[in-house]
Write a protein that holds these residues in place. Structure first.
Motif, PDB file in Angstrom:
ATOM      1  N   LEU A  59      -6.893  -2.143  -0.925  1.00 26.93           N
ATOM      2  CA  LEU A  59      -6.586  -2.007  -2.347  1.00 26.93           C
ATOM      3  C   LEU A  59      -7.721  -2.552  -3.216  1.00 26.93           C
ATOM      4  O   LEU A  59      -8.057  -1.978  -4.251  1.00 26.93           O
ATOM      5  CB  LEU A  59      -5.281  -2.746  -2.671  1.00 26.93           C
ATOM      6  N   ARG A  60      -8.324  -3.640  -2.768  1.00 27.78           N
ATOM      7  CA  ARG A  60      -9.435  -4.222  -3.517  1.00 27.78           C
ATOM      8  C   ARG A  60     -10.622  -3.270  -3.578  1.00 27.78           C
ATOM      9  O   ARG A  60     -11.385  -3.266  -4.555  1.00 27.78           O
ATOM     10  CB  ARG A  60      -9.842  -5.542  -2.857  1.00 27.78           C
ATOM     11  N   ALA A  61     -10.768  -2.462  -2.553  1.00 27.37           N
ATOM     12  CA  ALA A  61     -11.910  -1.552  -2.483  1.00 27.37           C
ATOM     13  C   ALA A  61     -11.719  -0.268  -3.282  1.00 27.37           C
ATOM     14  O   ALA A  61     -12.653   0.524  -3.416  1.00 27.37           O
ATOM     15  CB  ALA A  61     -12.188  -1.194  -1.014  1.00 27.37           C
ATOM     16  N   GLY A  63     -11.145   0.081  -6.529  1.00 24.50           N
ATOM     17  CA  GLY A  63     -11.709   0.133  -7.870  1.00 24.50           C
ATOM     18  C   GLY A  63     -11.287  -1.015  -8.749  1.00 24.50           C
ATOM     19  O   GLY A  63     -10.676  -1.986  -8.297  1.00 24.50           O
ATOM     20  N   ASP A  64     -11.628  -0.910 -10.022  1.00 25.23           N
ATOM     21  CA  ASP A  64     -11.305  -1.956 -10.975  1.00 25.23           C
ATOM     22  C   ASP A  64     -10.077  -1.562 -11.784  1.00 25.23           C
ATOM     23  O   ASP A  64      -9.340  -0.631 -11.438  1.00 25.23           O
ATOM     24  CB  ASP A  64     -12.493  -2.227 -11.897  1.00 25.23           C
ATOM     25  N   LEU A  65      -9.861  -2.246 -12.911  1.00 20.24           N
ATOM     26  CA  LEU A  65      -8.680  -1.979 -13.726  1.00 20.24           C
ATOM     27  C   LEU A  65      -8.643  -0.558 -14.262  1.00 20.24           C
ATOM     28  O   LEU A  65      -7.589  -0.019 -14.568  1.00 20.24           O
ATOM     29  CB  LEU A  65      -8.617  -2.975 -14.884  1.00 20.24           C
ATOM     30  N   ALA A  66      -9.822   0.058 -14.409  1.00 21.06           N
ATOM     31  CA  ALA A  66      -9.856   1.425 -14.939  1.00 21.06           C
ATOM     32  C   ALA A  66      -9.226   2.410 -13.971  1.00 21.06           C
ATOM     33  O   ALA A  66      -8.653   3.416 -14.365  1.00 21.06           O
ATOM     34  CB  ALA A  66     -11.300   1.826 -15.241  1.00 21.06           C
ATOM     35  N   THR A  67      -9.337   2.125 -12.685  1.00 20.81           N
ATOM     36  CA  THR A  67      -8.781   3.039 -11.681  1.00 20.81           C
ATOM     37  C   THR A  67      -7.552   2.455 -10.995  1.00 20.81           C
ATOM     38  O   THR A  67      -6.946   3.106 -10.161  1.00 20.81           O
ATOM     39  CB  THR A  67      -9.843   3.342 -10.610  1.00 20.81           C
ATOM     40  N   TYR A  68      -7.204   1.212 -11.358  1.00 20.08           N
ATOM     41  CA  TYR A  68      -6.100   0.481 -10.743  1.00 20.08           C
ATOM     42  C   TYR A  68      -6.333   0.273  -9.257  1.00 20.08           C
ATOM     43  O   TYR A  68      -7.414   0.552  -8.736  1.00 20.08           O
ATOM     44  CB  TYR A  68      -4.762   1.201 -10.993  1.00 20.08           C
ATOM     45  N   GLN A  69      -5.330  -0.257  -8.588  1.00 22.70           N
ATOM     46  CA  GLN A  69      -5.447  -0.471  -7.150  1.00 22.70           C
ATOM     47  C   GLN A  69      -4.322   0.286  -6.455  1.00 22.70           C
ATOM     48  O   GLN A  69      -3.186  -0.170  -6.405  1.00 22.70           O
ATOM     49  CB  GLN A  69      -5.367  -1.977  -6.823  1.00 22.70           C
ATOM     50  N   THR A  70      -4.649   1.451  -5.945  1.00 20.63           N
ATOM     51  CA  THR A  70      -3.661   2.291  -5.269  1.00 20.63           C
ATOM     52  C   THR A  70      -4.336   3.028  -4.123  1.00 20.63           C
ATOM     53  O   THR A  70      -5.439   3.535  -4.287  1.00 20.63           O
ATOM     54  CB  THR A  70      -3.052   3.331  -6.232  1.00 20.63           C
ATOM     55  N   CYS A  71      -3.692   3.065  -2.974  1.00 21.56           N
ATOM     56  CA  CYS A  71      -4.220   3.867  -1.870  1.00 21.56           C
ATOM     57  C   CYS A  71      -3.059   4.566  -1.181  1.00 21.56           C
ATOM     58  O   CYS A  71      -1.887   4.275  -1.449  1.00 21.56           O
ATOM     59  CB  CYS A  71      -5.008   3.013  -0.882  1.00 21.56           C
ATOM     60  N   ILE A  72      -3.396   5.512  -0.318  1.00 18.87           N
ATOM     61  CA  ILE A  72      -2.370   6.317   0.348  1.00 18.87           C
ATOM     62  C   ILE A  72      -2.569   6.240   1.854  1.00 18.87           C
ATOM     63  O   ILE A  72      -3.677   6.371   2.364  1.00 18.87           O
ATOM     64  CB  ILE A  72      -2.420   7.787  -0.118  1.00 18.87           C
ATOM     65  N   MET A  73      -1.479   6.010   2.581  1.00 16.02           N
ATOM     66  CA  MET A  73      -1.493   5.960   4.035  1.00 16.02           C
ATOM     67  C   MET A  73      -0.461   6.940   4.562  1.00 16.02           C
ATOM     68  O   MET A  73       0.371   7.449   3.797  1.00 16.02           O
ATOM     69  CB  MET A  73      -1.206   4.542   4.542  1.00 16.02           C
ATOM     70  N   ALA A  74      -0.480   7.174   5.872  1.00  9.68           N
ATOM     71  CA  ALA A  74       0.467   8.135   6.437  1.00  9.68           C
ATOM     72  C   ALA A  74       0.752   7.844   7.897  1.00  9.68           C
ATOM     73  O   ALA A  74      -0.147   7.524   8.664  1.00  9.68           O
ATOM     74  CB  ALA A  74      -0.090   9.547   6.313  1.00  9.68           C
ATOM     75  N   ILE A  75       2.040   7.928   8.293  1.00 11.13           N
ATOM     76  CA  ILE A  75       2.459   7.814   9.691  1.00 11.13           C
ATOM     77  C   ILE A  75       3.695   8.670   9.918  1.00 11.13           C
ATOM     78  O   ILE A  75       4.738   8.369   9.341  1.00 11.13           O
ATOM     79  CB  ILE A  75       2.879   6.382  10.071  1.00 11.13           C
ATOM     80  N   PRO A  76       3.670   9.655  10.769  1.00 13.10           N
ATOM     81  CA  PRO A  76       2.487  10.405  11.192  1.00 13.10           C
ATOM     82  C   PRO A  76       2.137  11.397  10.093  1.00 13.10           C
ATOM     83  O   PRO A  76       2.959  11.645   9.215  1.00 13.10           O
ATOM     84  CB  PRO A  76       2.962  11.119  12.442  1.00 13.10           C
ATOM     85  N   PHE A  77       1.001  11.997  10.141  1.00 12.49           N
ATOM     86  CA  PHE A  77       0.604  12.882   9.054  1.00 12.49           C
ATOM     87  C   PHE A  77       0.744  14.343   9.483  1.00 12.49           C
ATOM     88  O   PHE A  77      -0.211  15.014   9.829  1.00 12.49           O
ATOM     89  CB  PHE A  77      -0.827  12.583   8.619  1.00 12.49           C
ATOM     90  N   VAL A  78       1.951  14.816   9.480  1.00 13.31           N
ATOM     91  CA  VAL A  78       2.228  16.206   9.859  1.00 13.31           C
ATOM     92  C   VAL A  78       2.624  17.009   8.628  1.00 13.31           C
ATOM     93  O   VAL A  78       2.158  18.112   8.401  1.00 13.31           O
ATOM     94  CB  VAL A  78       3.353  16.272  10.920  1.00 13.31           C
ATOM     95  N   ALA A  79       3.494  16.458   7.814  1.00  7.10           N
ATOM     96  CA  ALA A  79       3.935  17.142   6.604  1.00  7.10           C
ATOM     97  C   ALA A  79       3.690  16.247   5.399  1.00  7.10           C
ATOM     98  O   ALA A  79       3.519  15.041   5.531  1.00  7.10           O
ATOM     99  CB  ALA A  79       5.424  17.487   6.706  1.00  7.10           C
TER     100      ALA A  79
END
Length: 516
Positions: A59-61, A63-79
């Motif tokens: 999350l730290r990687a 971006g800054d406040l302009a882009t906020y801290q959000t990321c996306i993960m998946a288990i499993p990634f089928v749909a």
């Protein structure tokens, strides 16, 4: 031969379409690498022993406040929906999830199904009208002074007649104690007493094994394991009584028997405990709550009131041990308050545990506890189900049927939220400029250790009361020192336990000459 060639062609075309779809969907993803079919599993497995720090780093990687801290993960990634979850730690996104669009982010079917056998439709495992009825009923009780006084009595009794004697024996025999284990026992006894008027006495001199406590722990841990597997798998194991599901069934039976006895006892002899109070209430139809509803209600309160406070106090004592300046200031504040309330005879300071009016005056100690929870929140992550397609304040699209996780652990470790000193244990950040008032952040969603929005913790004030009382009871009598070689590390679970406990040596505290 033609049939085989056609099948191969269809397979190649299907895979090609999948990879095109996968590329288009994931090209703007932030966070850990997402692979076809297996999603984020490699990263999750490689970092499973440091999961919370790994999530914070991702999350730290982003971006800054302009882009906020959000990321996306998946288990499993089928749909797109299956196994896809968004992880965020920015206060604006958290406020959106917990308050602004509260109705769009319920617990959801996956969580509720996994916990139903243990918690039923209790307040922590329900949504909608079922949750609202219990919430309103509980809110009325948690605002009463009598409940606060009852909590103070339970805490004081447990400290004076059990905790102090156990610590005194360890001091005499020069043996270390596991503070985390003692605190778990203490909070368990207190919350059981407060909830249904039965004291399991797990905090006793010989540290006995209690069947209800053991079964409750086993049921909680096994239920959590359900979240690690596809729903059909644990349901299949449940049907055939295999492995962990068989152990869960046995544990739940012990818990069920204990709770039904408690309910029967309270029907005969009502008291001022939470269970007795709920038994007097009526639902929206004007009917009293049946035993089948009272059981999960009571168990939900036990679950919430036991682990969270004990875990927070464990991290608090560890931080105090490693920050002598903070410990000195805590002792100074305690001495000042007790000199005002009990006089200047030091023996009277440690004669009895704190009265709750005394605990209310401990501003710096509360700041220390809040700072502990900022860095080591008892519940480090929480997830919500996305009911309808939505867009978070930072522009992240979340699809219906997916999950959104807000990382409470990560919130406290972001420079963009708490400043360059965010990794430092600095209680002063919670105090007014003159240091005489506790001041929570203006943006309340910077600190969600007690949740926020409509589901904010009702027992927040009681938790602070208990933690202050226990902290004062131990620190006024002893200086704690970590056992040499003892490794303090996080346990990867729903609650931020210390994996190896907190083993400490006890040294008598000399209060003579303390300035106040």
């Amino acid at each position: 031969m033609e049939t085989i060639s056609l099948s191969v062609a269809i397979a190649i075309a299907t895979l090609s379409l999948y990879f095109i779809w996968f590329y288009r969907l994931t090209r703007n993803f932030t966070g850990p690498k997402v692979y076809p079919l297996i999603g984020s599993l490699p990263g999750l497995l490689a970092n499973r022993s440091r999961m919370h720090d790994w999530i914070a780093a991702n999350l730290r990687a982003t971006g800054d406040l302009a882009t906020y801290q959000t990321c996306i993960m998946a288990i499993p990634f089928v749909a797109r929906r299956q196994g896809l979850f968004t992880v965020t730690c920015h206060p604006k996104n958290i406020e959106h999830i917990l308050r602004t669009r509260f109705d769009n982010y319920p617990k959801g079917p996956t969580w509720q199904a996994a916990f139903h056998d243990l918690l039923g439709q209790g307040i922590f495992n329900s949504d909608g009208e079922t949750w609202l009825i219990q919430r309103k009923t509980a809110a009325l009780e948690f605002t009463t002074r009598t409940l606060r006084q009852a909590m103070a009595r339970w805490v004081s009794r447990t400290i004076k007649f059990r905790l102090w004697s156990i610590l005194a024996k360890a001091e005499r025999e020069n043996t270390p104690v596991d503070i985390q284990d003692l605190l778990l026992r203490l909070t368990f006894d207190n919350i059981c007493g407060l909830t249904f008027g039965k004291d399991p006495e797990t905090l006793s001199q010989d540290l006995p094994d209690n069947p209800f406590s053991r079964a409750f722990d086993a049921a909680t841990e096994t239920t959590l394991e359900r979240l690690l597997y596809p729903g059909f798998l644990w349901r299949l194991k449940k049907v055939f009584g295999l492995g962990t599901e068989m152990r869960l069934k046995e544990s739940l039976q012990i818990v069920e028997n204990y709770m039904m006895e408690a309910i029967a006892d309270r029907k005969e002899r009502p008291s001022d405990d939470l269970l007795s109070r709920f038994m007097k209430k009526k639902d929206v139809h004007g009917n009293q709550f049946p035993a089948s509803v009272l059981r999960p209600i009571a168990l939900n309160f036990v679950l919430a009131g036991r682990d969270t406070s004990s875990v927070a106090m464990s991290w608090f004592f560890w931080l105090v041990m490693t920050h002598p300046r903070v410990e000195e200031k805590i002792i100074h504040e305690l001495s000042t308050v007790l000199n005002e309330t009990r006089g200047d005879e030091i023996e009277k300071w440690v004669e009895d545990p704190l009265e709750f009016d005394e605990a209310d005056k401990l501003v710096y100690l509360k700041a220390c506890l809040a700072e502990t929870l900022r860095l080591y929140p008892s519940v480090p992550e929480d997830s919500k189900y996305v009911l309808k397609d939505d867009v978070l304040p930072d522009g992240t699209f979340v699809s219906a049927g997916s999950s959104v996780t807000y990382s409470i652990y990560s919130v406290g470790r972001m420079e963009t939220i708490w400043g360059e000193d965010c990794m430092k244990f600095k209680p002063e950040r919670w105090l007014s400029n003159d240091g005489d008032r506790f001041e929570a952040p203006i943006d309340s969603y910077k600190f969600v250790a007690f949740n926020a929005g409509p589901r904010i913790c009702l027992g927040k004030d009681l938790a602070y009361l208990q933690m202050k009382s226990v902290a004062a009871a131990i620190l006024l009598r002893y200086r704690l020192a970590l056992v040499p070689g003892h490794l303090v590390e996080q346990k990867m679970s729903l609650t931020l336990f210390m994996k190896n406990g907190l083993r400490v040596n006890l040294h008598p505290r000399n209060l003579t000459g303390v300035k106040f």
